[in-house]
Design an enzyme around this catalytic site. Structure first.
Site, short mmCIF file in Angstrom:
data_model
loop_
_atom_site.label_atom_id
_atom_site.label_comp_id
_atom_site.label_asym_id
_atom_site.label_seq_id
_atom_site.Cartn_x
_atom_site.Cartn_y
_atom_site.Cartn_z
N GLU A 1 63.72 -1.68 -18.53
CA GLU A 1 63.70 -2.97 -17.85
C GLU A 1 62.47 -3.10 -16.96
O GLU A 1 61.88 -2.07 -16.59
CB GLU A 1 64.96 -3.12 -16.99
N HIS B 1 61.50 -6.32 -21.97
CA HIS B 1 61.87 -4.90 -22.07
C HIS B 1 61.71 -4.41 -23.51
O HIS B 1 61.75 -5.20 -24.45
CB HIS B 1 63.29 -4.64 -21.53
P1 PGA Z 1 67.77 -9.04 -29.69
O1 PGA Z 1 67.49 -7.97 -28.55
O2 PGA Z 1 67.14 -8.51 -30.92
O3 PGA Z 1 69.25 -9.11 -29.79
O4 PGA Z 1 67.14 -10.33 -29.23
C1 PGA Z 1 66.22 -7.44 -28.41
C2 PGA Z 1 66.13 -6.59 -27.17
O5 PGA Z 1 66.83 -6.88 -26.19
O6 PGA Z 1 65.34 -5.64 -27.16
#
Ligand code: PGA
Length: 254
Positions: free
Chosen positions: A143, A138
C-alpha cells in the site's frame, strides 16, 4: 518499459496470456509470480484454453502468488488460495507441490515472510511476475507508504483497498484488515514483469505508475526502475496517459 494499449479487456488478456505462454514454451520449468483479483481472470481463462487446445504444459512450472489475507484458511472461498484453485490451478496440469502462496494462518508472520522468500530463492527466483494494480497504485498488497517495503511481510490494508475488495464480500466489515504480501524487493527481483490494468477506475493509478515520480506513495511507480516491464492495459486505463512518455515504448493494438 514497454506499454501496450489494447482496445478491450479481452485483447489485454490475450496479450498477457501470450506472454505467459511464450515464457513457458521457452522455459518449461519457469517460475511464475501470480496475482489474484478481477484483472487477470480472463488471462487465466485464455491460458487454460491454450493448455486444453494446444497442450501448453504446466507440469514443470512453479508458481508463487503475491499475497493472501491473514486469518483465512485455504478452503475459505474468499481466500486467494481458493481463488487460484478455482480460476486456474484445477484446470491445468500443474503439480500441487509446485504451487505456493503465503500462509495467511501462520502464527508468526515474520517467520512466514522469511520462509516464503527462501522458497522463492530455492526455486531459482521468479522468471515472470504478473501484477495487477490497485486504484491507489498498490502492487501486491504493498500500500502507499513512506518507504518501499522490501520482502514478504504483513501489511495493514488501506481503507481504499478494503472498500474496493468489499465487492467480493457480503459487507465491508467482513474484509480482512491484514494480509501477507510479497514486498517491493521481491517483485523487483523478478526477471520479467507484466503489469495489467483495465477500466477507467485504474487510469489515475496507471498515470502515477508510468508518469509520476518514483515514490512509495505510489508503489507501482517503482516499476519505472525495473529493467524489463511490459505494461498491458486497455484504452480506458490509458485515458490519462499522454501520447509520449519518456523512456516508454508505446504500442497501440485495437
Ligand atoms: P483487481 O485488483 O484486479 O480486482 O482490480 C487489483 C489489485 O488490487 O491489485
Amino acid at each position: 518499459m514497454r506499454l501496450v494499449i489494447t482496445g478491450s479487456y479481452e485483447q489485454m488478456s490475450i496479450e498477457a496470456a501470450n506472454i505467459v505462454a511464450g515464457q513457458i514454451y521457452l522455459k518449461p520449468n519457469s517460475v511464475l509470480g501470480l496475482a489474484t483479483g478481477s484483472t487477470p481472470v480472463s488471462m487465466y481463462q485464455r491460458l487454460i484454453a491454450v493448455h486444453k487446445s494446444l497442450g501448453l504444459d504446466f507440469s514443470q512450472v512453479t508458481t508463487f502468488n503475491l499475497d493472501e489475507y491473514i486469518g483465512m484458511s485455504p478452503d475459505n472461498p474468499q481466500s486467494y488460495h481458493y481463488f487460484m484453485q478455482e480460476n486456474f490451478f484445477r484446470h491445468i496440469n500443474i503439480s500441487p507441490e509446485n504451487v505456493f502462496l503465503p500462509n495467511g494462518l501462520a502464527e508468526d508472520m515474520v517467520a512466514e515472510g522469511e520462509r516464503y522468500e527462501k522458497l522463492i530463492e530455492a526455486r531459482g527466483g521468479i522468471d515472470l511476475q504478473v501484477l495487477g494494480i490497485g486504484q491507489n497504485a498498490h502492487i501486491g498488497f504493498n500500500e502507499p507508504d513512506v518507504k518501499f517495503a522490501a520482502t514478504t511481510h504483513q501489511v495493514e490494508l488501506d481503507s481504499e483497498t478494503i472498500q474496493a475488495n468489499s465487492r467480493f464480500f457480503a459487507s465491508e466489515d467482513e474484509v480482512p484488515r491484514y494480509a501477507i504480501s510479497m514486498g517491493i524487493k521481491t517483485i523487483m527481483m523478478a526477471e520479467h514483469v507484466i503489469l495489467l490494468a483495465n477500466g477507467r477506475n485504474k487510469a489515475e493509478a496507471v498515470y502515477k505508475a508510468l508518469c509520476g515520480d518514483v515514490t512509495p506513495e505510489a508503489p507501482a511507480s517503482i516499476l519505472q526502475l525495473h529493467r524489463d516491464v511490459a505494461v498491458i492495459i486497455d484504452k480506458e486505463a490509458a485515458a490519462m496517459l499522454p501520447d509520449t512518455i519518456r523512456g516508454v515504448n508505446v504500442t497501440r493494438k485495437s
